[in-house]
Write a protein that holds these residues in place. Structure first.
Motif, PDB file in Angstrom:
ATOM      1  N   ILE A 154       1.023  -1.433   0.049  1.00 58.42           N
ATOM      2  CA  ILE A 154       0.140   0.274   0.307  1.00 58.42           C
ATOM      3  C   ILE A 154       1.260   1.179   0.547  1.00 58.42           C
ATOM      4  O   ILE A 154       0.861   2.562  -0.876  1.00 58.42           O
ATOM      5  N   ALA A 155       1.820   1.288   0.295  1.00 52.17           N
ATOM      6  CA  ALA A 155       3.052   1.898   0.791  1.00 52.17           C
ATOM      7  C   ALA A 155       3.654   2.036  -0.938  1.00 52.17           C
ATOM      8  O   ALA A 155       4.758   3.546  -0.432  1.00 52.17           O
ATOM      9  N   GLN A 156       3.821   1.388  -1.953  1.00 53.37           N
ATOM     10  CA  GLN A 156       4.145   1.357  -2.808  1.00 53.37           C
ATOM     11  C   GLN A 156       4.590   2.793  -3.621  1.00 53.37           C
ATOM     12  O   GLN A 156       3.220   3.413  -4.050  1.00 53.37           O
ATOM     13  N   GLY A 157       4.726   3.209  -3.894  1.00 56.09           N
ATOM     14  CA  GLY A 157       5.238   4.714  -4.150  1.00 56.09           C
ATOM     15  C   GLY A 157       5.548   5.547  -4.076  1.00 56.09           C
ATOM     16  O   GLY A 157       4.788   6.944  -4.515  1.00 56.09           O
ATOM     17  N   ILE A 158       4.918   6.246  -2.413  1.00 54.98           N
ATOM     18  CA  ILE A 158       5.093   6.933  -1.871  1.00 54.98           C
ATOM     19  C   ILE A 158       6.053   7.230  -1.105  1.00 54.98           C
ATOM     20  O   ILE A 158       7.532   6.166  -0.816  1.00 54.98           O
ATOM     21  N   GLY A 159       7.261   8.348  -0.694  1.00 54.11           N
ATOM     22  CA  GLY A 159       8.294   9.070  -0.040  1.00 54.11           C
ATOM     23  C   GLY A 159       7.961   8.289   1.310  1.00 54.11           C
ATOM     24  O   GLY A 159       6.953   7.374   1.518  1.00 54.11           O
ATOM     25  N   ALA A 160       9.605   8.691   1.861  1.00 52.49           N
ATOM     26  CA  ALA A 160       9.241   8.678   3.486  1.00 52.49           C
ATOM     27  C   ALA A 160       8.139   8.840   4.250  1.00 52.49           C
ATOM     28  O   ALA A 160       7.560   8.551   5.113  1.00 52.49           O
ATOM     29  N   TYR A 161       7.289  10.108   3.216  1.00 50.82           N
ATOM     30  CA  TYR A 161       6.354  11.006   3.577  1.00 50.82           C
ATOM     31  C   TYR A 161       5.417  11.704   2.634  1.00 50.82           C
ATOM     32  O   TYR A 161       6.000  11.827   1.965  1.00 50.82           O
ATOM     33  N   PHE A 162       4.110  12.098   3.163  1.00 55.42           N
ATOM     34  CA  PHE A 162       4.059  12.991   1.886  1.00 55.42           C
ATOM     35  C   PHE A 162       2.894  13.920   3.662  1.00 55.42           C
ATOM     36  O   PHE A 162       2.134  13.940   4.164  1.00 55.42           O
ATOM     37  N   GLU A 163       2.505  14.726   2.404  1.00 53.02           N
ATOM     38  CA  GLU A 163       1.654  16.118   3.307  1.00 53.02           C
ATOM     39  C   GLU A 163       0.426  16.501   2.523  1.00 53.02           C
ATOM     40  O   GLU A 163       0.456  17.043   1.521  1.00 53.02           O
ATOM     41  N   LEU A 164      -0.650  16.964   3.215  1.00 50.56           N
ATOM     42  CA  LEU A 164      -1.831  17.780   3.308  1.00 50.56           C
ATOM     43  C   LEU A 164      -2.060  19.260   3.911  1.00 50.56           C
ATOM     44  O   LEU A 164      -1.762  19.211   4.766  1.00 50.56           O
ATOM     45  N   GLU A 165      -1.934  20.201   2.838  1.00 47.65           N
ATOM     46  CA  GLU A 165      -1.469  21.537   3.824  1.00 47.65           C
ATOM     47  C   GLU A 165      -2.417  21.787   4.627  1.00 47.65           C
ATOM     48  O   GLU A 165      -2.785  22.285   5.407  1.00 47.65           O
ATOM     49  N   GLN A 166      -4.151  21.056   4.480  1.00 48.50           N
ATOM     50  CA  GLN A 166      -4.955  21.221   5.304  1.00 48.50           C
ATOM     51  C   GLN A 166      -6.328  19.697   5.259  1.00 48.50           C
ATOM     52  O   GLN A 166      -6.593  20.226   4.778  1.00 48.50           O
ATOM     53  N   GLU A 167      -6.413  19.806   7.083  1.00 49.64           N
ATOM     54  CA  GLU A 167      -7.246  18.397   6.983  1.00 49.64           C
ATOM     55  C   GLU A 167      -7.589  18.914   7.598  1.00 49.64           C
ATOM     56  O   GLU A 167      -7.560  19.415   8.993  1.00 49.64           O
ATOM     57  N   GLU A 168      -8.708  17.869   8.675  1.00 50.52           N
ATOM     58  CA  GLU A 168      -9.420  17.798   9.909  1.00 50.52           C
ATOM     59  C   GLU A 168      -8.424  17.105  10.312  1.00 50.52           C
ATOM     60  O   GLU A 168      -8.083  15.716   9.966  1.00 50.52           O
ATOM     61  N   MET A 169      -8.025  17.539  12.110  1.00 52.57           N
ATOM     62  CA  MET A 169      -7.241  16.450  13.070  1.00 52.57           C
ATOM     63  C   MET A 169      -7.763  15.418  13.705  1.00 52.57           C
ATOM     64  O   MET A 169      -8.635  15.281  13.588  1.00 52.57           O
TER      65      MET A 169
END
Length: 241
Positions: free
Chosen positions: A138-153
């Motif tokens: 499921i993590a294939q092709g994803i880096g060490a992390y990715f970010e979403l600038e706005q999301e519900e916590m």
């Protein structure tokens, strides 16, 4: 290219009709960008709450390999008999991906056997999703992390069973952390819970989010093997004679 995966995307499809802010972000429904991200390798059907049997008839489920579920405002309107029908199909091998606020759906709570409660804050803030199982498909092709600038916590404690596998952990600008990519197996079926996806933010247009959902669909495809038989079994030694 091989045969396409048969995917049914179930969406309440209520917010987009009554909330102008949500309608502006998802004019064609939250299901639309999810479907676009899967179109290359999936045969997609859309089902919604206000359809007969919520669009999840026996015939539809017979033709579904992986079910994606998004819900928020009308969990209690989902008929118990439909939840039971879907639950049986998952135990029999249908894959299931639960998105964002569907953690409170009748279906997910039935699958988990817990309240599935959590802490939340919907003001909108940065979310960083860390890959904590880099070898997982499921993590294939994803880096060490990715970010979403706005999301519900969403923050811990998240009242779920310990995941069979944990793929993502989220950190929020407010300091909270959350188990945001959780894998389970129930019976013959694979289940993946993926946290992002608040209706007022364009999360499902994000390339990384679409990639994770696409990977999860491929991971959750039913296993090609007969279902186990449950019966009054003869003693093992009699079978070896």
């Amino acid at each position: 290219m091989g045969q396409k995966i048969k995917v049914t995307i179930w969406n309440e499809y209520r917010h987009e009709k009554i909330n102008e802010q949500v309608k502006k972000v998802y004019p064609n429904g939250i299901h639309a960008p999810i479907a676009e991200g899967l179109a290359a390798h999936c045969d997609i059907r859309i089902a919604t709450l206000d359809e007969v049997e919520h669009g999840l008839t026996d015939a539809v489920l017979d033709d579904t390999e992986v079910l994606i579920w998004w819900g928020h405002t009308a969990h209690n309107e989902v008929a118990d008999e439909v939840v039971e029908r879907v639950h049986r199909r998952i135990l029999a091998g249908m894959g299931c991906i639960i998105l964002h606020s569907a953690h409170y759906s009748k279906l997910f709570k039935k699958l988990m056997g817990t309240s599935c409660s959590l802490n939340w804050r919907d003001t909108g803030e940065k979310e960083r999703l860390w890959v904590v199982s880099p070898g997982h498909p499921i993590a294939q092709g994803i880096g060490a992390y990715f970010e979403l600038e706005q999301e519900e916590m969403y923050g811990e404690h998240f009242d779920i069973p310990v995941p069979d596998e944990l793929v993502f952990v989220s950190w929020f600008k407010g300091g909270e952390v959350f188990r945001s990519g959780c894998c389970y197996q129930r019976g013959m079926g694979k289940i993946f819970y993926f946290r992002p996806g608040h209706e007022t933010f364009p999360t499902y247009y994000d390339a990384n989010v679409q990639k994770v959902i696409s990977n999860a669909v491929q991971w959750a495809i039913p296993t090609e093997r007969p279902s186990p038989l449950y019966m009054d079994a003869a003693p093992l030694e009699s079978l070896l004679l």
